[in-house]
Design an enzyme around this catalytic site. Structure first.
Site, mmCIF file in Angstrom:
data_model
loop_
_atom_site.group_PDB
_atom_site.id
_atom_site.type_symbol
_atom_site.label_atom_id
_atom_site.label_comp_id
_atom_site.label_asym_id
_atom_site.label_seq_id
_atom_site.Cartn_x
_atom_site.Cartn_y
_atom_site.Cartn_z
ATOM 1 N N ASN A 110 -1.804 -7.658 3.862
ATOM 2 C CA ASN A 110 -0.994 -6.536 4.337
ATOM 3 C C ASN A 110 -1.260 -5.343 3.437
ATOM 4 O O ASN A 110 -1.507 -5.507 2.246
ATOM 5 C CB ASN A 110 0.492 -6.916 4.249
ATOM 6 C CG ASN A 110 1.418 -5.789 4.683
ATOM 7 O OD1 ASN A 110 1.228 -5.197 5.751
ATOM 8 N ND2 ASN A 110 2.407 -5.473 3.853
ATOM 9 N N HIS A 112 0.642 -2.084 1.934
ATOM 10 C CA HIS A 112 2.020 -1.626 1.748
ATOM 11 C C HIS A 112 1.991 -0.329 0.928
ATOM 12 O O HIS A 112 1.304 -0.261 -0.099
ATOM 13 C CB HIS A 112 2.825 -2.701 1.005
ATOM 14 C CG HIS A 112 4.245 -2.302 0.766
ATOM 15 N ND1 HIS A 112 5.207 -2.374 1.752
ATOM 16 C CD2 HIS A 112 4.847 -1.793 -0.327
ATOM 17 C CE1 HIS A 112 6.354 -1.926 1.257
ATOM 18 N NE2 HIS A 112 6.163 -1.566 0.000
ATOM 19 N N SER A 139 -0.597 -0.804 -2.136
ATOM 20 C CA SER A 139 -1.040 -2.142 -2.550
ATOM 21 C C SER A 139 -1.580 -2.889 -1.338
ATOM 22 O O SER A 139 -1.029 -2.791 -0.238
ATOM 23 C CB SER A 139 0.144 -2.958 -3.104
ATOM 24 O OG SER A 139 0.803 -2.277 -4.146
ATOM 25 N N ASP A 148 6.809 -8.629 1.421
ATOM 26 C CA ASP A 148 6.104 -7.758 0.461
ATOM 27 C C ASP A 148 6.030 -8.378 -0.937
ATOM 28 O O ASP A 148 5.993 -7.656 -1.944
ATOM 29 C CB ASP A 148 6.783 -6.376 0.374
ATOM 30 C CG ASP A 148 6.773 -5.641 1.707
ATOM 31 O OD1 ASP A 148 5.846 -5.866 2.506
ATOM 32 O OD2 ASP A 148 7.691 -4.846 1.950
HETATM 33 C C1 GRF Z 1 0.868 2.747 6.231
HETATM 34 O O1 GRF Z 1 1.513 3.607 5.325
HETATM 35 C C2 GRF Z 1 0.910 1.320 5.747
HETATM 36 O O2 GRF Z 1 0.824 1.217 4.362
HETATM 37 C C3 GRF Z 1 2.272 0.872 6.207
HETATM 38 O O3 GRF Z 1 2.439 1.473 7.464
HETATM 39 C C4 GRF Z 1 1.643 2.658 7.543
HETATM 40 C C5 GRF Z 1 0.736 2.503 8.714
HETATM 41 O O4 GRF Z 1 -0.017 3.654 8.972
HETATM 42 N N1 GRF Z 1 2.371 -0.569 6.204
HETATM 43 P P1 GRF Z 1 -1.171 3.606 10.042
HETATM 44 O O5 GRF Z 1 -0.567 3.045 11.326
HETATM 45 O O6 GRF Z 1 -2.260 2.714 9.523
HETATM 46 O O7 GRF Z 1 -1.630 5.021 10.221
#
Ligand code: GRF
Length: 225
Positions: A110, A112, A139, A148
């Site tokens: 994932n 994050h 991360s 997370d």
């Molecule tokens: C990103 O900030 C990611 O870290 C979080 O959700 C957002 C997704 O953005 N989990 P995108 O859809 O990839 O533009």
């Protein structure tokens, strides 16, 4: 040459991280292919990005399933039908239940938007500003049932600037998320990284701290100032 790593991507919205992976794939030596994009929202821009790139894009509607577990099971069946080696959660906004995580244990990551373990959950940029931290970032971690909380492979760090708002800070974090995710996927595709329980191994050695994304977008050993 080994077969390229088969990647399934889960995304609920904009899909800019997915786009970074799609763009990185244009390089023949990238070592991975995206074999499917899956969403819980039929209108997700991520699905349009996948289709534009010729990648199968599938939406499943949570409302069509009686329980979260049933939805997760249907999602996992759809994912597993494309036989992925790795599942990448890139802005997937539903919490995956324990069974779905266990089904892909050691094969699911994932991205994050915080320097975990600080600021898990939502509104991470506002959390960081409220805490008054000097540094923030993103991360990439292996997914475990606890939210997370899985072992972190690598992080991208940025400075928090005077006058930052959640929007300005989030925009600078997002810029670094894209090369971070691509670098982590390259590392996994190279076979140099794996997870055992709460530990990430790189080059067969357990890591006590995450790798760091350098200014040249390569992963490096962190050097604390
Ligand atoms: C990103 O900030 C990611 O870290 C979080 O959700 C957002 C997704 O953005 N989990 P995108 O859809 O990839 O533009």
């Amino acid at each position: 040459m080994a077969e390229p790593l088969r990647i399934a991507v889960l995304a609920s919205g904009r899909g800019s991280n997915l786009q970074a992976l799609l763009d990185a794939r244009r390089d023949d030596s990238c070592g991975f292919q995206i074999v499917g994009v899956f969403s819980d929202r039929a209108g997700a821009q991520a699905l349009e990005r996948a289709r534009a790139a010729g990648v199968p894009a599938i939406a499943l509607n949570p409302a069509d399933h009686a329980t979260r577990e049933e939805f997760d099971a249907a999602l996992c069946d759809a994912i597993d039908a494309v036989h992925p080696d790795l599942v990448v959660c890139a802005g997937y906004l539903r919490v995956l239940g324990d069974a779905a995580v266990q089904r892909h244990a050691g094969r699911i990551i994932n991205i994050h938007p915080s320097l975990l373990p600080r600021f898990p959950g939502l509104r991470t940029h506002a959390q960081a500003l409220a805490a008054g931290v000097a540094e923030h970032g993103a991360s990439v971690h292996y997914v475990i049932p606890a939210l997370d909380a899985g072992p972190v492979i690598a992080q991208a760090r940025i400075r928090v600037l005077a006058g930052d708002t959640p929007v300005s800070l989030g925009a600078r974090v997002l810029e670094r998320e894209h090369p971070l995710l691509v670098a982590c996927v390259h590392l996994i595709a190279s076979g140099r990284v794996f997870q055992r329980g709460s530990v990430v191994f790189v080059d067969s050695r357990p890591r006590s701290e995450p790798l760091l994304l350098g200014a040249d977008d390569q992963l490096i050993e962190p050097v604390d100032a």
